[in-house]
Design a protein around this motif. Structure first.
Motif, PDB file in Angstrom:
ATOM      1  N   ALA A   1       0.819  -1.214   0.000  1.00  0.00           N
ATOM      2  CA  ALA A   1       0.000   0.000   0.000  1.00  0.00           C
ATOM      3  C   ALA A   1       0.848   1.257   0.000  1.00  0.00           C
ATOM      4  N   ASP A   2       2.159   1.102   0.146  1.00  0.00           N
ATOM      5  CA  ASP A   2       3.076   2.226   0.304  1.00  0.00           C
ATOM      6  C   ASP A   2       3.771   2.518  -1.032  1.00  0.00           C
ATOM      7  N   VAL A   3       3.297   3.534  -1.737  1.00  0.00           N
ATOM      8  CA  VAL A   3       3.852   3.855  -3.052  1.00  0.00           C
ATOM      9  C   VAL A   3       5.320   4.271  -2.936  1.00  0.00           C
ATOM     10  N   ASP A   4       5.650   5.058  -1.927  1.00  0.00           N
ATOM     11  CA  ASP A   4       7.042   5.494  -1.761  1.00  0.00           C
ATOM     12  C   ASP A   4       7.970   4.306  -1.555  1.00  0.00           C
ATOM     13  N   ARG A   5       7.527   3.361  -0.755  1.00  0.00           N
ATOM     14  CA  ARG A   5       8.331   2.158  -0.519  1.00  0.00           C
ATOM     15  C   ARG A   5       8.506   1.380  -1.821  1.00  0.00           C
ATOM     16  N   ALA A   6       7.430   1.257  -2.588  1.00  0.00           N
ATOM     17  CA  ALA A   6       7.506   0.539  -3.855  1.00  0.00           C
ATOM     18  C   ALA A   6       8.485   1.214  -4.802  1.00  0.00           C
ATOM     19  N   GLN A   7       8.460   2.544  -4.851  1.00  0.00           N
ATOM     20  CA  GLN A   7       9.392   3.252  -5.723  1.00  0.00           C
ATOM     21  C   GLN A   7      10.828   3.036  -5.282  1.00  0.00           C
ATOM     22  N   ALA A   8      11.053   3.055  -3.976  1.00  0.00           N
ATOM     23  CA  ALA A   8      12.415   2.851  -3.464  1.00  0.00           C
ATOM     24  C   ALA A   8      12.906   1.441  -3.771  1.00  0.00           C
ATOM     25  N   VAL A   9      12.045   0.448  -3.591  1.00  0.00           N
ATOM     26  CA  VAL A   9      12.413  -0.925  -3.928  1.00  0.00           C
ATOM     27  C   VAL A   9      12.617  -1.047  -5.437  1.00  0.00           C
ATOM     28  N   GLY A  10      11.688  -0.470  -6.210  1.00  0.00           N
ATOM     29  CA  GLY A  10      11.773  -0.543  -7.665  1.00  0.00           C
ATOM     30  C   GLY A  10      13.061   0.039  -8.213  1.00  0.00           C
ATOM     31  N   ASP A  11      13.550   1.098  -7.588  1.00  0.00           N
ATOM     32  CA  ASP A  11      14.792   1.723  -8.035  1.00  0.00           C
ATOM     33  C   ASP A  11      15.989   0.780  -7.927  1.00  0.00           C
ATOM     34  N   ARG A  12      15.862  -0.226  -7.085  1.00  0.00           N
ATOM     35  CA  ARG A  12      16.986  -1.128  -6.846  1.00  0.00           C
ATOM     36  C   ARG A  12      16.853  -2.465  -7.593  1.00  0.00           C
ATOM     37  N   ILE A  13      15.749  -2.641  -8.301  1.00  0.00           N
ATOM     38  CA  ILE A  13      15.548  -3.901  -9.025  1.00  0.00           C
ATOM     39  C   ILE A  13      16.075  -3.766 -10.449  1.00  0.00           C
ATOM     40  N   GLU A  14      16.792  -4.762 -10.887  1.00  0.00           N
ATOM     41  CA  GLU A  14      17.335  -4.787 -12.250  1.00  0.00           C
ATOM     42  C   GLU A  14      16.262  -5.335 -13.184  1.00  0.00           C
ATOM     43  N   THR A  15      15.482  -4.419 -13.755  1.00  0.00           N
ATOM     44  CA  THR A  15      14.328  -4.831 -14.543  1.00  0.00           C
ATOM     45  C   THR A  15      13.996  -3.757 -15.561  1.00  0.00           C
ATOM     46  N   GLY A  16      13.146  -4.092 -16.521  1.00  0.00           N
ATOM     47  CA  GLY A  16      12.712  -3.121 -17.509  1.00  0.00           C
ATOM     48  C   GLY A  16      11.480  -2.362 -17.089  1.00  0.00           C
ATOM     49  N   THR A  17      10.576  -3.013 -16.364  1.00  0.00           N
ATOM     50  CA  THR A  17       9.337  -2.394 -15.891  1.00  0.00           C
ATOM     51  C   THR A  17       9.094  -2.777 -14.445  1.00  0.00           C
ATOM     52  N   VAL A  18       8.652  -1.804 -13.646  1.00  0.00           N
ATOM     53  CA  VAL A  18       8.243  -2.043 -12.269  1.00  0.00           C
ATOM     54  C   VAL A  18       6.730  -1.872 -12.203  1.00  0.00           C
ATOM     55  N   PHE A  19       6.040  -2.916 -11.794  1.00  0.00           N
ATOM     56  CA  PHE A  19       4.598  -2.851 -11.555  1.00  0.00           C
ATOM     57  C   PHE A  19       4.339  -2.691 -10.060  1.00  0.00           C
ATOM     58  N   LEU A  20       3.311  -1.949  -9.710  1.00  0.00           N
ATOM     59  CA  LEU A  20       2.828  -1.896  -8.338  1.00  0.00           C
ATOM     60  C   LEU A  20       1.374  -2.315  -8.332  1.00  0.00           C
ATOM     61  N   ASN A  21       1.084  -3.358  -7.567  1.00  0.00           N
ATOM     62  CA  ASN A  21      -0.281  -3.862  -7.380  1.00  0.00           C
ATOM     63  C   ASN A  21      -0.946  -4.247  -8.696  1.00  0.00           C
ATOM     64  N   ARG A  22      -0.139  -4.676  -9.639  1.00  0.00           N
ATOM     65  CA  ARG A  22      -0.618  -5.297 -10.869  1.00  0.00           C
ATOM     66  C   ARG A  22       0.547  -6.063 -11.482  1.00  0.00           C
ATOM     67  N   ALA A  23       0.274  -6.804 -12.552  1.00  0.00           N
ATOM     68  CA  ALA A  23       1.331  -7.590 -13.194  1.00  0.00           C
ATOM     69  C   ALA A  23       0.874  -7.972 -14.591  1.00  0.00           C
ATOM     70  N   ASP A  24       1.822  -8.411 -15.389  1.00  0.00           N
ATOM     71  CA  ASP A  24       1.527  -9.038 -16.667  1.00  0.00           C
ATOM     72  C   ASP A  24       0.631  -8.172 -17.548  1.00  0.00           C
ATOM     73  N   TYR A  25       1.055  -6.935 -17.745  1.00  0.00           N
ATOM     74  CA  TYR A  25       0.290  -6.036 -18.614  1.00  0.00           C
ATOM     75  C   TYR A  25       1.274  -5.122 -19.333  1.00  0.00           C
ATOM     76  N   LEU A  26       0.981  -4.870 -20.583  1.00  0.00           N
ATOM     77  CA  LEU A  26       1.834  -3.997 -21.380  1.00  0.00           C
ATOM     78  C   LEU A  26       1.068  -2.712 -21.669  1.00  0.00           C
ATOM     79  N   ASP A  27       1.514  -1.611 -21.073  1.00  0.00           N
ATOM     80  CA  ASP A  27       0.914  -0.295 -21.275  1.00  0.00           C
ATOM     81  C   ASP A  27       1.604   0.366 -22.459  1.00  0.00           C
ATOM     82  N   PRO A  28       0.884   0.607 -23.557  1.00  0.00           N
ATOM     83  CA  PRO A  28       1.558   1.156 -24.741  1.00  0.00           C
ATOM     84  C   PRO A  28       2.100   2.560 -24.562  1.00  0.00           C
ATOM     85  N   GLY A  29       1.695   3.254 -23.474  1.00  0.00           N
ATOM     86  CA  GLY A  29       2.253   4.565 -23.197  1.00  0.00           C
ATOM     87  C   GLY A  29       3.636   4.493 -22.571  1.00  0.00           C
TER      88      GLY A  29
END
Length: 467
Positions: free
Chosen positions: A403-431
């Motif tokens: 539920a903590d967006v700030d925490r998710a962003q901080a964790v996401g910044d440290r993950i070696e990945t192309g896309t970080v999802f929060l509270n969803r998965a397996d979706y391609l946003d064309p934007g």
């Protein structure tokens, strides 16, 4: 006898996972015929690029609409070719969403970049098409993955040569027929049937100006080897081993529903499917219990039946790899939670599986599975979860649950990945740019960056006559 063997070798065959029969077959082009295709594409490109942008957009979107009009035929055809249940209705929604977004942003994404003008100089940067774009598309989401490049490449003024996977042999043929019927010239968008040697020879011969490949790591390496020394641009989306991380404050029911669906939908054959899940130890037992109940509610069976929720894997050899990973994990101490389903035939029809007591010593937690299996591990902290998520040769997406967006962003910044999802998965946003890192590949599709990758910058430094 040699002549008969050669003739057989020149046919591509789609083997239906429903019953193992040949569903479709097409002869491959000879190298000379394939070179002629590329030459026609090159000859047609300048006239296509000279058309007004809005005209190209309108023709591409008319082609997209023509695919939509075929959907009632396409849905059962896909079930026969790669096993996705007809109840899910095909791919047109995502196909149209992606093409429509790229059409909407085309004018701004392709606009000149103004650098400055004064009494003496006019300076700007144009985005100009590469020329001939070669799209090598995969079978798992054959329409959506193809349109990711086909639509923006054509809109940007490139001509396109499309080579589709043998498992979905008829997709490129349908796309070309639809786009031609909508008014896109035949030489501007061509579908081809090629073997690996001819494909490599075309690339090595500089037949294309840009190549977009979606497939295996081995396939990506073959593309790079073929293109070596040609300076042809490459966009590569290769393997994945996408993680989910459920933190202690997550919405448990939503996390279970989304992550398990992300692991099992399309029989787990999704580029950004969830293949490993890390759950905070306080939620671990409940997460596993709810996940097992959800998977036990699935109906494995013939994808032509309306009640089937999970169909066969696209090919027996794909299912064999998943079975091998599961068997190896069980031998190393993993626990399987789903009993073998009656419809599991030991071939393409495969029981979806949830594993616990897993570790990264097991291939099922390291190698791409690309099937309906997921390993779940407990973790005690963000630090542990981050280390495990990054302990992979791949980096396409990661799904965080808190539920903590700030925490998710901080964790996401440290993950070696192309896309970080929060509270969803397996979706391609064309934007957003669809991209990966490490052995997942390089480049990026869709979004404004997709247009940048399908064009090249051309600078204008114009000195005015001021006499």
């Amino acid at each position: 006898m040699p002549a008969i063997k050669d003739a057989i070798m020149q046919m591509l065959k789609c083997i239906s996972p429903i019953d193992g029969t040949v569903y479709a077959e097409r002869p491959v082009l000879t190298l000379e015929a394939a070179q002629a295709v590329a030459a026609r594409a090159r000859a047609a490109q300048a006239a296509w690029a000279a058309r007004p942008l809005q005209e190209r957009i309108d023709l591409v979107m008319a082609g997209v609409a023509a695919i939509g009009a075929m959907n009632d035929e396409i849905v059962p055809e896909l079930a026969h070719m790669m096993g996705r249940p007809v109840r899910y209705g095909g791919e047109f929604r995502g196909f149209n969403e992606r093409a429509s977004h790229m059409a909407t942003i085309a004018e701004s994404a392709l606009a000149d970049i103004a650098v400055g003008e004064d009494a003496t100089f006019l300076r700007y940067i144009k985005r100009v098409p590469h020329g001939v774009v070669f799209v090598v598309a995969p079978w798992n989401y054959p329409y959506m993955t193809a349109i990711n490049t086909v639509a923006p490449a054509l809109i940007a003024g490139n001509t396109v040569v499309l080579k589709h996977a043998t498992q979905t042999l008829l997709v490129g043929e349908r796309m070309a027929r639809a786009f031609h019927a909508a008014g896109v010239p035949e030489d501007v968008f061509q579908n081809v049937f090629l073997d690996h040697d001819t494909t490599s020879a075309l690339i090595a011969g500089g037949a294309f100006n840009f190549i977009n490949f979606t497939g295996s790591v081995g396939g990506g390496r073959a593309m790079e080897r073929a293109a070596a020394g040609t300076f042809t641009g490459l966009g590569l989306e290769l393997g994945g081993k996408d993680p989910g991380y459920v933190m202690e404050d997550a919405d448990l029911d939503a996390a279970v529903e989304t992550l398990i669906d992300g692991a099992m939908f399309n029989s787990g054959q999704c580029c950004c499917g969830i293949e490993r899940i890390y759950v905070h130890q306080s939620l671990f037992d409940a997460f596993v219990e709810k996940s097992v109940a959800l998977v036990n509610s699935y109906k494995l069976g013939n994808p032509m039946n309306a009640e089937t929720t999970i169909g066969p894997m696209a090919n027996v050899r794909f299912a064999a790899e998943v079975r091998a990973q599961v068997a190896e994990a069980l031998e190393m101490g993993a626990k399987a939670h789903i009993a073998t389903m009656p419809e599991d035939d030991g071939a393409a029809y495969l029981t979806p599986q949830i594993l616990t007591n897993v570790s990264h010593k097991m291939r099922v937690m390291r190698d791409e599975s690309f099937g309906p299996v997921v390993g779940i591990m407990p973790v005690s902290s963000d630090e542990e979860a981050i280390a495990l998520m990054n302990d992979s040769e791949f980096g396409l997406t990661a799904s965080l649950w808190t539920a903590d967006v700030d925490r998710a962003q901080a964790v996401g910044d440290r993950i070696e990945t192309g896309t970080v999802f929060l509270n969803r998965a397996d979706y391609l946003d064309p934007g957003l740019c669809w991209t990966g890192c490490k052995n997942t590949g390089r480049g990026g599709g869709l979004s404004v960056i997709g247009y940048h990758n399908l064009t090249r910058p051309k600078s204008y430094h114009l000195k005015k006559v001021t006499k």
